[in-house]
Design a protein around this motif. Structure first.
Motif, PDB file in Angstrom:
ATOM      1  N   TYR A  39      -6.657  -5.390   5.414  1.00  0.00           N
ATOM      2  CA  TYR A  39      -6.736  -5.197   4.717  1.00  0.00           C
ATOM      3  C   TYR A  39      -6.745  -3.480   4.507  1.00  0.00           C
ATOM      4  N   ALA A  40      -6.501  -3.583   2.497  1.00  0.00           N
ATOM      5  CA  ALA A  40      -6.237  -1.666   2.377  1.00  0.00           C
ATOM      6  C   ALA A  40      -6.826  -1.992   0.759  1.00  0.00           C
ATOM      7  N   THR A  41      -6.904  -0.642   0.693  1.00  0.00           N
ATOM      8  CA  THR A  41      -7.332  -0.995  -0.703  1.00  0.00           C
ATOM      9  C   THR A  41      -7.145   0.343  -1.917  1.00  0.00           C
ATOM     10  N   VAL A  42      -6.725  -0.209  -3.058  1.00  0.00           N
ATOM     11  CA  VAL A  42      -6.916   1.608  -3.644  1.00  0.00           C
ATOM     12  C   VAL A  42      -7.318   1.104  -5.314  1.00  0.00           C
ATOM     13  N   ALA A  43      -7.252   2.556  -6.274  1.00  0.00           N
ATOM     14  CA  ALA A  43      -7.778   2.541  -7.422  1.00  0.00           C
ATOM     15  C   ALA A  43      -6.458   1.882  -8.336  1.00  0.00           C
ATOM     16  N   ASP A  44      -6.591   1.325  -9.764  1.00  0.00           N
ATOM     17  CA  ASP A  44      -6.043   1.692 -10.124  1.00  0.00           C
ATOM     18  C   ASP A  44      -6.544   2.746 -11.620  1.00  0.00           C
ATOM     19  N   TYR A  55       0.900  -1.163   0.044  1.00  0.00           N
ATOM     20  CA  TYR A  55      -0.266  -0.351   0.213  1.00  0.00           C
ATOM     21  C   TYR A  55       0.853   1.371  -0.092  1.00  0.00           C
ATOM     22  N   ALA A  56       2.048   1.370   0.630  1.00  0.00           N
ATOM     23  CA  ALA A  56       3.111   2.485   1.165  1.00  0.00           C
ATOM     24  C   ALA A  56       3.352   3.003  -0.226  1.00  0.00           C
ATOM     25  N   GLU A  57       4.026   1.778  -1.460  1.00  0.00           N
ATOM     26  CA  GLU A  57       4.699   1.726  -2.570  1.00  0.00           C
ATOM     27  C   GLU A  57       3.796   2.022  -3.396  1.00  0.00           C
ATOM     28  N   LEU A  58       2.752   1.837  -3.255  1.00  0.00           N
ATOM     29  CA  LEU A  58       1.487   2.612  -4.551  1.00  0.00           C
ATOM     30  C   LEU A  58       1.020   3.969  -4.781  1.00  0.00           C
ATOM     31  N   VAL A  59       1.004   4.066  -2.739  1.00  0.00           N
ATOM     32  CA  VAL A  59       0.934   5.446  -2.543  1.00  0.00           C
ATOM     33  C   VAL A  59       1.532   6.405  -3.384  1.00  0.00           C
ATOM     34  N   ALA A  60       2.601   5.872  -2.957  1.00  0.00           N
ATOM     35  CA  ALA A  60       3.996   7.065  -3.189  1.00  0.00           C
ATOM     36  C   ALA A  60       4.129   6.989  -4.411  1.00  0.00           C
ATOM     37  N   ALA A  61       4.390   6.135  -5.387  1.00  0.00           N
ATOM     38  CA  ALA A  61       4.333   5.722  -7.021  1.00  0.00           C
ATOM     39  C   ALA A  61       2.829   6.645  -7.383  1.00  0.00           C
ATOM     40  N   GLY A  62       1.806   7.864  -6.228  1.00  0.00           N
ATOM     41  CA  GLY A  62       0.780   8.112  -7.353  1.00  0.00           C
ATOM     42  C   GLY A  62      -0.543   7.083  -7.443  1.00  0.00           C
ATOM     43  N   VAL A  63      -0.154   6.705  -6.799  1.00  0.00           N
ATOM     44  CA  VAL A  63      -1.706   5.855  -6.921  1.00  0.00           C
ATOM     45  C   VAL A  63      -2.739   6.162  -6.062  1.00  0.00           C
ATOM     46  N   THR A  64      -3.920   6.665  -6.120  1.00  0.00           N
ATOM     47  CA  THR A  64      -4.799   6.714  -5.165  1.00  0.00           C
ATOM     48  C   THR A  64      -5.237   5.802  -4.222  1.00  0.00           C
TER      49      THR A  64
END
Length: 133
Positions: free
Chosen positions: A115-120, A92-101
């Protein structure tokens, strides 16, 4: 009840930007191959147990389904299982740091999962989870 049976073999995710979607899902460990006949509109990825995951652009989907328009929000979520709760937090931290919502920061869910959720990149929901010890 249907008189014939069918087997689920393919999951198709509609995306607005195929390149961005391929890069996003690559960060989650999936390797997509662009279709040789529609390299700008379609890609596929073989998953375990014979399941196939496809990415189609909005334009490709509109050619397949008459009168199709993109939804305004996600109604399906692709879910990835991790070995440890720490792996969920790190991903989750890596994705958000890369600009993922990020849609839901990691938390310990009452059903016994981290549990965590991101948006593609197209706004489709993607869940990340691991069983709590």
């Amino acid at each position: 009840m249907p008189t014939t049976s069918a087997t689920v073999k393919i999951i198709d995710i509609v995306v607005s930007d195929l390149g961005a979607a391929i890069e996003f899902y690559r960060r989650l460990g999936l390797e997509f191959e662009r279709d040789q006949y529609m390299p700008d509109d379609h890609a596929g990825c073989d998953l375990p147990n014979g399941l196939h995951l496809m990415l189609d652009t909005d334009e490709a989907r509109s050619k397949i389904t008459a009168n199709w328009t993109p939804p305004t929000s996600s109604r399906a979520f692709l879910t990835f299982e991790y070995d440890t709760p720490a792996a969920v937090d790190a991903t989750y931290a890596e994705l958000v740091a890369a600009g993922v919502t990020g849609l839901q920061e990691p938390y310990d869910a009452p059903w016994g999962m981290r549990y965590a959720t991101v948006a593609d990149p197209s706004g489709n929901g993607v869940d990340l989870y691991a069983t709590l010890a």
